[in-house]
Design an enzyme around this catalytic site. Sequence first.
Site, PDB file in Angstrom:
ATOM      1  N   ALA A  10      88.021  40.024 -55.979  1.00 24.29           N
ATOM      2  CA  ALA A  10      87.064  41.009 -56.501  1.00 24.29           C
ATOM      3  C   ALA A  10      86.152  40.398 -57.565  1.00 24.29           C
ATOM      4  O   ALA A  10      84.943  40.651 -57.583  1.00 24.29           O
ATOM      5  CB  ALA A  10      87.820  42.204 -57.084  1.00 24.29           C
ATOM      6  N   THR A  83      90.287  32.086 -59.393  1.00 28.69           N
ATOM      7  CA  THR A  83      91.439  32.153 -58.479  1.00 28.69           C
ATOM      8  C   THR A  83      92.557  32.925 -59.189  1.00 28.69           C
ATOM      9  O   THR A  83      92.504  33.142 -60.402  1.00 28.69           O
ATOM     10  CB  THR A  83      91.929  30.744 -58.075  1.00 28.69           C
ATOM     11  OG1 THR A  83      92.455  30.069 -59.221  1.00 28.69           O
ATOM     12  CG2 THR A  83      90.792  29.917 -57.486  1.00 28.69           C
ATOM     13  N   LYS A 112      93.746  33.459 -65.988  1.00 26.85           N
ATOM     14  CA  LYS A 112      94.417  33.330 -67.285  1.00 26.85           C
ATOM     15  C   LYS A 112      95.309  32.093 -67.404  1.00 26.85           C
ATOM     16  O   LYS A 112      95.614  31.649 -68.514  1.00 26.85           O
ATOM     17  CB  LYS A 112      95.276  34.584 -67.533  1.00 26.85           C
ATOM     18  CG  LYS A 112      94.471  35.838 -67.784  1.00 26.85           C
ATOM     19  CD  LYS A 112      95.371  37.045 -68.048  1.00 26.85           C
ATOM     20  CE  LYS A 112      95.746  37.751 -66.770  1.00 26.85           C
ATOM     21  NZ  LYS A 112      94.655  38.395 -66.054  1.00 26.85           N
ATOM     22  N   GLU A 136      86.181  34.417 -71.776  1.00 28.38           N
ATOM     23  CA  GLU A 136      86.127  35.818 -72.214  1.00 28.38           C
ATOM     24  C   GLU A 136      86.763  36.749 -71.182  1.00 28.38           C
ATOM     25  O   GLU A 136      87.421  37.727 -71.529  1.00 28.38           O
ATOM     26  CB  GLU A 136      84.665  36.218 -72.433  1.00 28.38           C
ATOM     27  CG  GLU A 136      84.462  37.628 -72.923  1.00 28.38           C
ATOM     28  CD  GLU A 136      85.123  37.842 -74.269  1.00 28.38           C
ATOM     29  OE1 GLU A 136      84.559  37.411 -75.274  1.00 28.38           O
ATOM     30  OE2 GLU A 136      86.232  38.432 -74.314  1.00 28.38           O
ATOM     31  N   GLY A 141      88.959  42.398 -69.579  1.00 26.14           N
ATOM     32  CA  GLY A 141      87.827  42.733 -68.711  1.00 26.14           C
ATOM     33  C   GLY A 141      86.499  42.714 -69.425  1.00 26.14           C
ATOM     34  O   GLY A 141      86.055  41.669 -69.912  1.00 26.14           O
ATOM     35  N   GLU A 196      99.851  47.707 -58.114  1.00 24.19           N
ATOM     36  CA  GLU A 196     100.115  46.864 -56.935  1.00 24.19           C
ATOM     37  C   GLU A 196     101.421  47.312 -56.273  1.00 24.19           C
ATOM     38  O   GLU A 196     102.265  47.960 -56.899  1.00 24.19           O
ATOM     39  CB  GLU A 196     100.306  45.404 -57.367  1.00 24.19           C
ATOM     40  CG  GLU A 196      99.202  44.845 -58.226  1.00 24.19           C
ATOM     41  CD  GLU A 196      98.071  44.260 -57.399  1.00 24.19           C
ATOM     42  OE1 GLU A 196      98.296  43.959 -56.210  1.00 24.19           O
ATOM     43  OE2 GLU A 196      96.966  44.133 -57.949  1.00 24.19           O
ATOM     44  N   ASP A 207     101.332  40.554 -67.835  1.00 26.37           N
ATOM     45  CA  ASP A 207      99.873  40.442 -67.891  1.00 26.37           C
ATOM     46  C   ASP A 207      99.366  40.630 -69.323  1.00 26.37           C
ATOM     47  O   ASP A 207      98.553  39.835 -69.818  1.00 26.37           O
ATOM     48  CB  ASP A 207      99.253  41.488 -66.952  1.00 26.37           C
ATOM     49  CG  ASP A 207      97.745  41.532 -67.049  1.00 26.37           C
ATOM     50  OD1 ASP A 207      97.103  40.551 -66.650  1.00 26.37           O
ATOM     51  OD2 ASP A 207      97.202  42.546 -67.546  1.00 26.37           O
ATOM     52  N   LYS A 211      97.521  37.754 -71.998  1.00 27.80           N
ATOM     53  CA  LYS A 211      96.286  37.976 -72.754  1.00 27.80           C
ATOM     54  C   LYS A 211      96.532  37.745 -74.253  1.00 27.80           C
ATOM     55  O   LYS A 211      95.698  37.152 -74.946  1.00 27.80           O
ATOM     56  CB  LYS A 211      95.766  39.390 -72.490  1.00 27.80           C
ATOM     57  CG  LYS A 211      95.296  39.548 -71.042  1.00 27.80           C
ATOM     58  CD  LYS A 211      95.117  41.012 -70.641  1.00 27.80           C
ATOM     59  CE  LYS A 211      94.660  41.127 -69.200  1.00 27.80           C
ATOM     60  NZ  LYS A 211      94.752  42.514 -68.675  1.00 27.80           N
ATOM     61  N   GLY A 312      88.520  45.252 -63.233  1.00 27.89           N
ATOM     62  CA  GLY A 312      87.512  45.608 -62.243  1.00 27.89           C
ATOM     63  C   GLY A 312      86.603  44.424 -61.957  1.00 27.89           C
ATOM     64  O   GLY A 312      86.334  43.608 -62.840  1.00 27.89           O
TER      65      GLY A 312
END
Lengths: 328, 328
Positions: A10, A83, A112, A136, A141, A196, A207, A211, A312
């Site tokens: 995406a 990727t 990441k 960034e 996002g 998911e 996740d 970050k 997104g």
Amino acid sequence: MRLAVVGAGAVGRSVVDLADEYGHEVVAVADSSSAVVADGTGDRDPGVDADAVVARKAERGIVGDADPADALAADYDALVEATPTTLGDAEPGFSHVTTALERDRHAVLANKGPVAERFDDLRAAVADSEGEVRFEATVGGAIPAVSTVEDIEPSHVTAVRGVLNGTANFILTRMAAEGLDYEHVLAEAQDLGVAEADPAFDVDGTDAALKCVILANVLSFGAADDPADAREFTLDDAEVEGIRDVPGSALRLAAEDGQTVRLIGEATGELVRVAPRLVPENGTLAVSGTQNIVQIETSHAGRLNISGRGAGGPETASAVLGDVGRLE
Amino acid sequence: MRLAVVGAGAVGRSVVDLADEYGHEVVAVADSSSAVVADGTGDRDPGVDADAVVARKAERGIVGDADPADALAADYDALVEATPTTLGDAEPGFSHVTTALERDRHAVLANKGPVAERFDDLRAAVADSEGEVRFEATVGGAIPAVSTVEDIEPSHVTAVRGVLNGTANFILTRMAAEGLDYEHVLAEAQDLGVAEADPAFDVDGTDAALKCVILANVLSFGAADDPADAREFTLDDAEVEGIRDVPGSALRLAAEDGQTVRLIGEATGELVRVAPRLVPENGTLAVSGTQNIVQIETSHAGRLNISGRGAGGPETASAVLGDVGRLE
């Protein structure tokens, strides 16, 4: 700038789609098995045809008839690494980035892995290159978390905390609003495509922790006079607790007291922690649904809150293209 | 960078005080009647002695024994313009900035006048100079409104709105919380030092409107392919309504419906509007007390919210020094 986009999920597809609008030209696109490289002979535009790439990916599952290695060897100014995030050696993303740096080209990451798991290796590769690395899009996002910390300067930021995973936040928001249990809301989130089929990466806090690890690396290396004195963080250094064990009853109890539960991540130059926390129900940290928020604690300017869409394709691609703009 | 700081109010003094911590050196400071210029012979530090400047200003009302013109002629890399905002010709701030630009030096503004009232003249002066102009500190104190719009790129921002005046917001917050009328809360705010003896600039919406005019100029000139096509905004172009006429009863009525009133400013490349508006009581725009918030509507990344301290010496100085960092 001439961009090579590696990764056609995406985010990668949105970068290909939006690049022209930001004044950049995509000269190569690769996914894991195929690639397309502009031959520079296009009628009006020497770049690749964005619409054709997106259509081929949708219809035939490939982006073009070339080999992925051809995209890495193309004549680009900046490589966009989009990727999927991998842990440990962070491959193949890490090698994509170092290939660009060895050629004195820039790299912009949405992946990441290299920044969370191999920050020091990455830093060393940058030191030997004319190219720069920006990332960034790896944190929050559309939220400009990394660049805002950079502008304030890491030595003047004492901590960064926030809600950094939209899936976990959606589940906690729905549990509180509807009085439902975790399993029930998870199934709903999976139906809606917010979670998911295997939700572990989001609901176990991995996740959000990645970050926060990235932010901790920015704070630690950014504040150190000598990089040798900086502490490198990886996922192993993070204390992580997810939301699977948050009972519906805890949310009901919290609500009676004007509170709610959010999966809060925290990063300083010394630690990384992710865990469900009580926060005021109408407070700044209690963002709803898939929104994310980042709170930056500064030495001289109080607390800065930035909220917005944390995920997104177009949102993350905007962060990538903002980074490309900062390279110019 | 070597900085000359013109203006020795709360912001100017904080810039002098914090510059060293950000890795910069203050080589000259001026207020309206006096100045100090470093002679480059200091024992350890060739810059001016920040503590001594702040002490002289407090004790003797002057920053040093030199003439203000000497500070403008000093050997600086960037001029920090922190004199009070003036309307119309925006003098003397405008001339301070153009003096720096004519010498091919940078200028960083905390003074809203030149950017709100003479944006096109300023732009023309920049076009003839090797120096750049930055003005993050003119909008929302510690909130990085201008640089975030720049990073997203003005052509991808459809509107910016928000709460941009802490004094008006403090008054509306207290009116709603305590059920008190405007005059009563204004007197309280004046006692606390949150409102000036003459509160017109804040409560009539002028200050918020100037900030929105600046944002409208950034959007209009930033999105235009040719600056000749951009629309220049000044305060005269803003539709402005303040909070003097908001009755306590309106806040009570709003509260019954889960709403409250905020002084909302809005800027696009086409218009500037400031007026009291109904907003959800627990919504994002309903920041409390002297907090400010900026909402940036983007074409591809949804809405971004940034809240924080909208005023204050160190807060605004941080924005100035962030701008200086971006010049390097």
